[in-house]
Design an enzyme around this catalytic site. Structure first.
Site, PDB file in Angstrom:
ATOM      1  N   CYS A 156      75.808  58.484 -42.295  1.00 50.78           N
ATOM      2  CA  CYS A 156      75.742  58.891 -43.697  1.00 50.78           C
ATOM      3  C   CYS A 156      75.388  60.376 -43.763  1.00 50.78           C
ATOM      4  CB  CYS A 156      74.682  58.062 -44.418  1.00 50.78           C
ATOM      5  SG  CYS A 156      74.386  58.616 -46.110  1.00 50.78           S
TER       6      CYS A 156
ATOM      7  N   CYS B 194      71.544  60.542 -45.394  1.00 49.43           N
ATOM      8  CA  CYS B 194      70.342  60.004 -44.739  1.00 49.43           C
ATOM      9  C   CYS B 194      70.489  59.787 -43.238  1.00 49.43           C
ATOM     10  CB  CYS B 194      69.917  58.704 -45.414  1.00 49.43           C
ATOM     11  SG  CYS B 194      71.004  57.309 -45.035  1.00 49.43           S
TER      12      CYS B 194
ATOM     13  N   CYS C 268      87.844  52.290 -46.933  1.00 50.75           N
ATOM     14  CA  CYS C 268      88.509  53.566 -47.209  1.00 50.75           C
ATOM     15  C   CYS C 268      87.405  54.550 -47.615  1.00 50.75           C
ATOM     16  CB  CYS C 268      89.515  53.344 -48.337  1.00 50.75           C
ATOM     17  SG  CYS C 268      90.562  54.739 -48.679  1.00 50.75           S
TER      18      CYS C 268
HETATM   19 FE    FE Z   1      72.687  57.122 -46.604  1.00 49.59          FE
END
Ligand code: FE
Length: 150
Positions: A52, A55, A129
């Site tokens: 991510c 984070c 996606c």
């Molecule tokens: Fe995250």
């Protein structure tokens, strides 16, 4: 996985604006979509883990990345499964006159893209996606599909 969503929910708009590029802010915070074919990870084939962008949570292994040929869905990185069954949060999304499933990072709540379950372009039928702008990447040679013969 540790859930930091409450922490991130408390961050101010100014904090997010500073942390993200204007394009990332639009996609991750306003559920936008990057222009098809524009993302840096679309044609990226290194072995490793996609994380991510906010984070750092591990979201997808390169082992699950594939090249989509599905009409209208080929312009973004495509994955057939999550790195961990708790890594993603899914939510019904009826915006823009379509019935879709939104994909978010379970740890921080950031928008990542959409899940299509009727994708004809992968044997699993599952197609995450995902916008490149929502991802980071950590090379991990151990994620290679085939073991090197010693
Ligand atoms: Fe995250």
């Amino acid at each position: 996985m540790k859930k930091d969503k409450d922490l991130y929910d408390q961050k101010s708009t100014a904090w997010w604006r500073k942390k993200l590029t204007p394009e990332q802010y639009h996609i991750l915070r306003e559920k936008g979509t990057e222009a098809p074919g524009s993302g840096k990870y679309l044609n990226h084939s290194e072995k490793g883990i996609y994380t991510c962008a906010v984070c750092g949570a591990e979201l997808f292994s390169s082992k699950a990345k594939y090249e989509s040929t599905a009409p209208g869905l080929a312009g973004w990185p495509s994955f057939s499964e999550a790195a961990d069954n708790k890594a993603l949060e899914l939510k019904e999304d009826n915006s823009l006159g379509m019935n879709r499933v939104e994909v978010m990072c379970a740890n921080c709540g950031s928008h990542l893209g959409h899940l299509f379950k009727d994708a004809p372009d992968h044997p699993s039928g599952v197609h995450f996606c995902i916008n490149s702008a929502c991802l980071g990447f950590e090379p991990k040679p151990g994620e290679a599909k085939t073991k090197k013969v010693e």
